[in-house]
Scaffold this active site. Structure first.
Site, PDB file in Angstrom:
ATOM      1  N   SER A  57       0.652  -1.174   0.105  1.00  0.00           N
ATOM      2  CA  SER A  57      -0.032   0.096  -0.003  1.00  0.00           C
ATOM      3  C   SER A  57       0.883   1.246   0.119  1.00  0.00           C
ATOM      4  O   SER A  57       1.748   1.581   0.955  1.00  0.00           O
ATOM      5  CB  SER A  57      -1.046  -0.049   1.195  1.00  0.00           C
ATOM      6  N   GLY A  58       0.549   2.113  -1.125  1.00  0.00           N
ATOM      7  CA  GLY A  58       0.975   3.409  -1.134  1.00  0.00           C
ATOM      8  C   GLY A  58       0.944   4.230   0.535  1.00  0.00           C
ATOM      9  O   GLY A  58       1.822   4.893   1.020  1.00  0.00           O
ATOM     10  N   LEU A  59      -0.252   4.384   0.901  1.00  0.00           N
ATOM     11  CA  LEU A  59      -0.795   4.824   2.049  1.00  0.00           C
ATOM     12  C   LEU A  59       0.284   4.372   3.147  1.00  0.00           C
ATOM     13  O   LEU A  59       0.729   5.159   4.102  1.00  0.00           O
ATOM     14  CB  LEU A  59      -2.011   4.893   2.397  1.00  0.00           C
ATOM     15  N   ASP A  69       0.812  10.335   2.012  1.00  0.00           N
ATOM     16  CA  ASP A  69       0.293   9.630   0.728  1.00  0.00           C
ATOM     17  C   ASP A  69       0.283  10.791  -0.346  1.00  0.00           C
ATOM     18  O   ASP A  69      -0.799  10.821  -0.938  1.00  0.00           O
ATOM     19  CB  ASP A  69      -0.646   8.718   0.933  1.00  0.00           C
ATOM     20  N   ASP A  96       1.137  -0.779  -5.198  1.00  0.00           N
ATOM     21  CA  ASP A  96       0.534   0.257  -5.575  1.00  0.00           C
ATOM     22  C   ASP A  96       1.286   1.451  -5.873  1.00  0.00           C
ATOM     23  O   ASP A  96       2.144   1.816  -5.134  1.00  0.00           O
ATOM     24  CB  ASP A  96      -0.266   0.785  -4.152  1.00  0.00           C
ATOM     25  N   ASP A  98       0.736   4.091  -7.145  1.00  0.00           N
ATOM     26  CA  ASP A  98       0.171   5.537  -7.327  1.00  0.00           C
ATOM     27  C   ASP A  98      -0.201   5.965  -8.873  1.00  0.00           C
ATOM     28  O   ASP A  98      -0.780   5.216  -9.294  1.00  0.00           O
ATOM     29  CB  ASP A  98       1.101   6.741  -6.691  1.00  0.00           C
ATOM     30  N   GLU A 125      -3.001   4.438 -10.775  1.00  0.00           N
ATOM     31  CA  GLU A 125      -4.354   5.222 -10.736  1.00  0.00           C
ATOM     32  C   GLU A 125      -4.041   6.547 -11.458  1.00  0.00           C
ATOM     33  O   GLU A 125      -3.203   7.008 -12.051  1.00  0.00           O
ATOM     34  CB  GLU A 125      -4.643   5.821  -9.490  1.00  0.00           C
ATOM     35  N   LYS A 131       0.227  12.710  -6.795  1.00  0.00           N
ATOM     36  CA  LYS A 131      -1.217  12.342  -6.392  1.00  0.00           C
ATOM     37  C   LYS A 131      -1.638  12.914  -4.889  1.00  0.00           C
ATOM     38  O   LYS A 131      -0.455  13.108  -4.066  1.00  0.00           O
ATOM     39  CB  LYS A 131      -1.366  10.919  -6.442  1.00  0.00           C
ATOM     40  N   ASN A 133      -3.711  11.183  -1.465  1.00  0.00           N
ATOM     41  CA  ASN A 133      -4.744  10.132  -1.124  1.00  0.00           C
ATOM     42  C   ASN A 133      -6.124  10.450  -1.299  1.00  0.00           C
ATOM     43  O   ASN A 133      -6.501  11.556  -1.153  1.00  0.00           O
ATOM     44  CB  ASN A 133      -4.530   9.754   0.305  1.00  0.00           C
ATOM     45  N   SER A 134      -6.690   9.458  -1.941  1.00  0.00           N
ATOM     46  CA  SER A 134      -7.990   9.528  -2.204  1.00  0.00           C
ATOM     47  C   SER A 134      -9.156   9.897  -1.256  1.00  0.00           C
ATOM     48  O   SER A 134     -10.278  10.502  -1.743  1.00  0.00           O
ATOM     49  CB  SER A 134      -8.585   8.318  -3.017  1.00  0.00           C
ATOM     50  N   ARG A 169      -6.436   1.647 -12.408  1.00  0.00           N
ATOM     51  CA  ARG A 169      -7.425   2.121 -11.093  1.00  0.00           C
ATOM     52  C   ARG A 169      -7.886   3.499 -11.673  1.00  0.00           C
ATOM     53  O   ARG A 169      -7.055   4.569 -11.851  1.00  0.00           O
ATOM     54  CB  ARG A 169      -6.622   2.288  -9.785  1.00  0.00           C
ATOM     55  N   HIS A 200     -12.452   2.608  -7.630  1.00  0.00           N
ATOM     56  CA  HIS A 200     -12.372   3.226  -6.243  1.00  0.00           C
ATOM     57  C   HIS A 200     -13.323   4.047  -5.814  1.00  0.00           C
ATOM     58  O   HIS A 200     -13.959   4.896  -6.653  1.00  0.00           O
ATOM     59  CB  HIS A 200     -10.991   4.029  -6.161  1.00  0.00           C
TER      60      HIS A 200
HETATM   61  C1  SPV Z   1      -3.401   2.711  -0.402  1.00  0.00           C
HETATM   62  O1  SPV Z   1      -3.413   1.556   0.137  1.00  0.00           O
HETATM   63  O2  SPV Z   1      -2.374   3.358  -0.578  1.00  0.00           O
HETATM   64  C2  SPV Z   1      -4.501   2.932  -1.263  1.00  0.00           C
HETATM   65  C3  SPV Z   1      -5.792   2.453  -1.148  1.00  0.00           C
HETATM   66  O3  SPV Z   1      -4.186   3.534  -2.423  1.00  0.00           O
HETATM   67  S1  SPV Z   1      -6.446   3.989  -0.159  1.00  0.00           S
HETATM   68  O4  SPV Z   1      -5.652   4.435   0.819  1.00  0.00           O
HETATM   69  O5  SPV Z   1      -7.793   3.165   0.749  1.00  0.00           O
HETATM   70  O6  SPV Z   1      -7.162   4.784  -0.966  1.00  0.00           O
HETATM   71 MG    MG Z   2      -2.412   4.227  -2.623  1.00  0.00          MG
END
Ligand code: SPV
Ligand code: MG
Length: 309
Positions: A57-59, A69, A96, A98, A125, A131, A133-134, A169, A200
């Site tokens: 996971s990027g986050l 993130d 991930d 990004d 994505e 980017k 974080n979403s 994504r 997402h």
């Molecule tokens: C991540 O885990 O970095 C994601 C998923 O991209 S989320 O953070 O849930 O968007």
């Molecule tokens: Mg991510």
């Protein structure tokens, strides 16, 4: 070697099929699950719990490194974190990536390096660089569709072999752009050659996602990240024909709570006696890290000590 030890590093031969195993997880008709990992320990623990694949996971990697993130971690730092995850586990790792760390050129370079370090797939994505974080703020500028397809094609053309999984994504719903835009993008990315798409959503119910799944059908396997719509039972995803669910950040979030509780209690009590039963025993840690393998290797490779043997 048992599957719970910290041993991917020593299992290169047994793990040569990791990339096809990830492909199989994503393409199979059964619902698959990927668990978040952000370092070696979280990877080994997820594997020993039974997961068949990991989400780097990027986050979570950013958070564990002390970065937001928002592409604050460099792509080489991400590659290094992924290498530790790959080494620690015997199960395949989907990274991930990004938005690809820049344009097509950055994306293909990162993809190649990730493949060289043993990653089994990459998810990109359709946002610009850097980017965000979403789930943070409302500003999520989407990439131009044609330009993003170039990023995807560059990765496809660069990573050797047929098995490395490439997932696009779609962030249209995150950006508030609606189902039609999401579908247009998903079809364009499928035409560009991706193996699956990830849709997402930041809503707390799965309505948007299930609507997308109905319209999308079987065009390509569909991957979801129910971080915000966590109440929906997975039976709904099976019925909707979804391929893969990613539990995207829960090892990192579990660690935050566990570490906070332990730190606060030790600080308050000026003692570690009260928490001994609440933290991993040292034997547990040694077992996770495969100290027994080192002892066996010492027997095999070190000269016998004076007085022994
Ligand atoms: C991540 O885990 O970095 C994601 C998923 O991209 S989320 O953070 O849930 O968007
Ligand atoms: Mg991510």
């Amino acid at each position: 070697m048992s599957e719970s030890v910290f041993n991917g590093y020593f299992s290169t031969a047994e793990n040569a099929d990791r990339t096809p195993r990830m492909r199989q997880l994503i393409l199979s008709n059964e619902l698959s699950f990927l668990m978040e990992a952000h370092d070696a320990l979280s990877a080994a623990i997820a594997e020993s719990a039974g997961f068949k694949g990991l989400w780097a996971s990027g986050l979570s990697i950013s958070s564990s490194l002390g970065f937001r993130d928002a592409n604050e971690a460099s792509w080489t730092q991400v590659v290094e974190a992924v290498e530790r995850i790959v080494d620690a586990a015997n199960i395949p790792v989907l990274v991930d990536g990004d938005s690809g760390f820049g344009n097509f050129n950055n994306a293909r370079l990162a993809a190649l390096k990730l493949w060289q370090r043993g990653a089994a797939g990459l998810c990109l994505e359709d946002k610009s660089f850097p980017k965000m974080n979403s789930f943070v703020g409302n500003e999520h500028a989407l990439a131009d569709i044609t330009e993003f397809c170039g990023r995807l094609k560059a990765v496809k053309d660069t990573v050797p072999g047929e098995d490395f999984v490439l997932i696009a994504r779609i962030e249209a719903l995150i950006a508030g752009r609606g189902l039609d835009e999401a579908l247009t993008r998903a079809h364009a990315y499928a035409d560009a050659g991706v193996d699956a798409v990830l849709i997402h959503s930041r809503r707390s119910d799965a309505g948007q996602i299930l609507e997308f799944a109905r319209a999308w059908g079987n065009t390509r396997p569909l991957v979801i990240v129910p971080t915000k719509y966590y109440r929906t039972p997975v039976s709904a995803y099976r019925e909707a024909g979804i391929s893969t669910v990613i539990w995207a950040n829960h090892n990192m979030r579990a660690a935050v709570i566990a570490m906070r509780e332990v730190c606060e209690r030790i600080f308050r009590e000026e003692s570690i006696a009260g928490i001994e039963g609440k933290v991993a025993g040292l034997e547990d840690v040694f077992s996770l890290l495969g100290y027994d393998e080192l002892a066996a290797a010492e027997e095999r490779y070190l000269p016998a000590r004076a007085g022994s043997g």
